[in-house]
Design an enzyme around this catalytic site. Structure first.
Site, PDB file in Angstrom:
ATOM      1  N   VAL A  94      45.799  44.909  52.335  1.00 15.53           N
ATOM      2  CA  VAL A  94      45.520  44.720  50.910  1.00 15.53           C
ATOM      3  C   VAL A  94      44.066  44.312  50.694  1.00 15.53           C
ATOM      4  O   VAL A  94      43.441  44.686  49.699  1.00 15.53           O
ATOM      5  CB  VAL A  94      46.490  43.689  50.283  1.00 15.53           C
ATOM      6  CG1 VAL A  94      46.227  42.269  50.769  1.00 15.53           C
ATOM      7  CG2 VAL A  94      46.443  43.753  48.763  1.00 15.53           C
ATOM      8  N   GLU A 171      52.964  40.006  47.837  1.00 13.48           N
ATOM      9  CA  GLU A 171      53.594  38.811  48.392  1.00 13.48           C
ATOM     10  C   GLU A 171      53.433  38.757  49.907  1.00 13.48           C
ATOM     11  O   GLU A 171      53.158  39.756  50.547  1.00 13.48           O
ATOM     12  CB  GLU A 171      55.087  38.777  48.047  1.00 13.48           C
ATOM     13  CG  GLU A 171      55.834  40.096  48.151  1.00 13.48           C
ATOM     14  CD  GLU A 171      55.846  40.735  49.511  1.00 13.48           C
ATOM     15  OE1 GLU A 171      56.006  39.993  50.505  1.00 13.48           O
ATOM     16  OE2 GLU A 171      55.706  41.964  49.599  1.00 13.48           O
ATOM     17  N   GLY A 319      54.456  45.606  52.218  1.00 12.70           N
ATOM     18  CA  GLY A 319      54.372  44.526  51.247  1.00 12.70           C
ATOM     19  C   GLY A 319      52.928  44.153  50.978  1.00 12.70           C
ATOM     20  O   GLY A 319      52.031  44.996  51.036  1.00 12.70           O
ATOM     21  N   GLU A 320      52.708  42.895  50.684  1.00  9.70           N
ATOM     22  CA  GLU A 320      51.409  42.269  50.413  1.00  9.70           C
ATOM     23  C   GLU A 320      50.600  42.941  49.301  1.00  9.70           C
ATOM     24  O   GLU A 320      49.393  42.723  49.178  1.00  9.70           O
ATOM     25  CB  GLU A 320      50.559  42.134  51.689  1.00  9.70           C
ATOM     26  CG  GLU A 320      50.018  43.411  52.284  1.00  9.70           C
ATOM     27  CD  GLU A 320      49.308  43.231  53.622  1.00  9.70           C
ATOM     28  OE1 GLU A 320      48.272  43.896  53.835  1.00  9.70           O
ATOM     29  OE2 GLU A 320      49.782  42.430  54.462  1.00  9.70           O
ATOM     30  N   GLY A 321      51.256  43.774  48.474  1.00  8.74           N
ATOM     31  CA  GLY A 321      50.549  44.448  47.389  1.00  8.74           C
ATOM     32  C   GLY A 321      49.863  45.732  47.801  1.00  8.74           C
ATOM     33  O   GLY A 321      49.145  46.343  47.001  1.00  8.74           O
TER      34      GLY A 321
END
Length: 352
Positions: A94, A171, A319-321
């Protein structure tokens, strides 16, 4: 106190003008596909025939989860603070994608198990050093639910005060696919066997164990509350099986909508945050742009329930955007064609 949100349904005042502008660009009607739908949605949200998302921001919320003690993740909780540091130092996916697209990144510690050194990109809003193991007891207190949601609310207010016109959420938290699956089970009445997925790489036995933990946790919570899951309000659900970063994202989504600001939903975990936010106020979904469909088995079912059409399908599961920032150039393109593409009249092109 559980926060309340005043969210207006999207105005239809500009609908005819937006559609006319889209249809009279130099192209066959509908030929830009999903970009046309996206431009229409952003125009509605911003109340403008020339929507703009040039001032975007990515917010990644991080927390740990007590249910990891039940062996539902391949990775130890030490990875959460380590990855937060990786975000801050610019080494995560990200991080590099935000750098590529010149989007500011903020990382919010809502409940990481461990202390993280101060950093210009870090916002410390720690509720606790991780939630409780919800297979054994409630995940958090009523006060902690409110505190987690207010973390998201305050981050959104700060971003909008700085001129942000599009928010993207991500997240980080070892074990949060299990938490998300459990929340989805509670919200939609699905069994753990339906909602549990591989997360960061569980094998079949690991997925089966995760499903068993989810079922046992919901059974424990129903006994403790003395109510069936269907009778739970949003606050009870959050207290029993929530996660700090998921609730912070939900609070951020609800506040974005209340401030008439579009936001981008990343993958499965972010979609569960939206599902929870939808239980709080269903109008929140009108302000959501869905970035992608992940390869978590439950994500497709969840998107179908939300009647959501994601922009991308790249088999992502990070994840993590990461999916949200990858979708950002296409979101910008929806605005660019509205602002800069010639109309049949301005270009002198016949549309007959």
């Amino acid at each position: 106190m559980f926060p309340s949100f005043q969210i207006s349904p999207l105005s239809t005042t500009l609908d005819a003008d937006l559609q006319l502008k889209i249809d009279t660009k130099t192209k066959p009607p509908g030929s830009l596909g999903a970009l046309e739908q996206l431009a229409f949605q952003l125009g509605r949200i911003q109340g403008s025939l020339v929507p703009n998302v040039d001032s975007a921001k990515m917010l990644v919320f991080a927390a740990d989860h007590g249910v990891v003690d039940q062996g539902i993740s391949l990775f130890p909780q030490e990875v959460t603070p380590q990855m937060v540091m990786n975000f801050l130092m610019g080494g995560a996916a990200v991080s590099v994608f935000c750098q590529q697209h010149q989007v500011p990144l903020g990382v919010v510690d809502v409940g990481v198990k461990g202390d993280i050194a101060e950093h210009v990109l870090l916002s410390s809003r720690k509720v606790a050093h991780g939630s409780q193991d919800f297979s054994q007891m409630a995940a958090m207190t009523r006060e902690q639910v409110a505190q987690a949601m207010h973390a998201g609310i305050e981050e959104v207010d700060q971003a909008i005060a700085e001129g942000c016109n599009l928010l993207m959420f991500g997240e980080m938290g070892i074990g949060n696919t299990c938490v998300s699956s459990c929340m989805m089970s509670a919200l939609l009445g699905e069994s753990g066997q339906v909602t549990a997925g591989r997360g960061t790489g569980l094998d079949d036995a690991g997925v089966s164990h995760k499903a068993t933990v989810i079922q046992a946790s919901l059974k424990r919570a129903q006994a403790e509350t003395g109510k069936s899951i269907q009778q739970w309000d949003a606050e009870t659900l959050a207290m029993q099986v929530g996660g700090f970063e998921i609730l912070a994202m939900a609070g951020a989504m609800l506040q974005s909508a209340s401030r008439n600001t579009a936001f981008v939903v990343d993958g499965f975990i972010c979609s569960v945050a939206l599902l929870f936010a939808h239980k709080v106020n269903p109008f929140v979904k009108d302000y959501a742009v869905f970035a992608h469909q992940s390869n978590e088995q439950a994500h497709k079912k969840l998107l179908a329930y939300l009647q959501a059409e994601p922009i991308l399908s790249l088999d992502l599961r990070l994840g993590e955007g990461s999916g949200a920032i990858l979708a950002y150039p296409l979101i910008k393109s929806a605005c660019v064609f509205m602002a800069n593409m010639a109309s049949f009249e301005s270009a002198g092109v016949s549309n007959q």
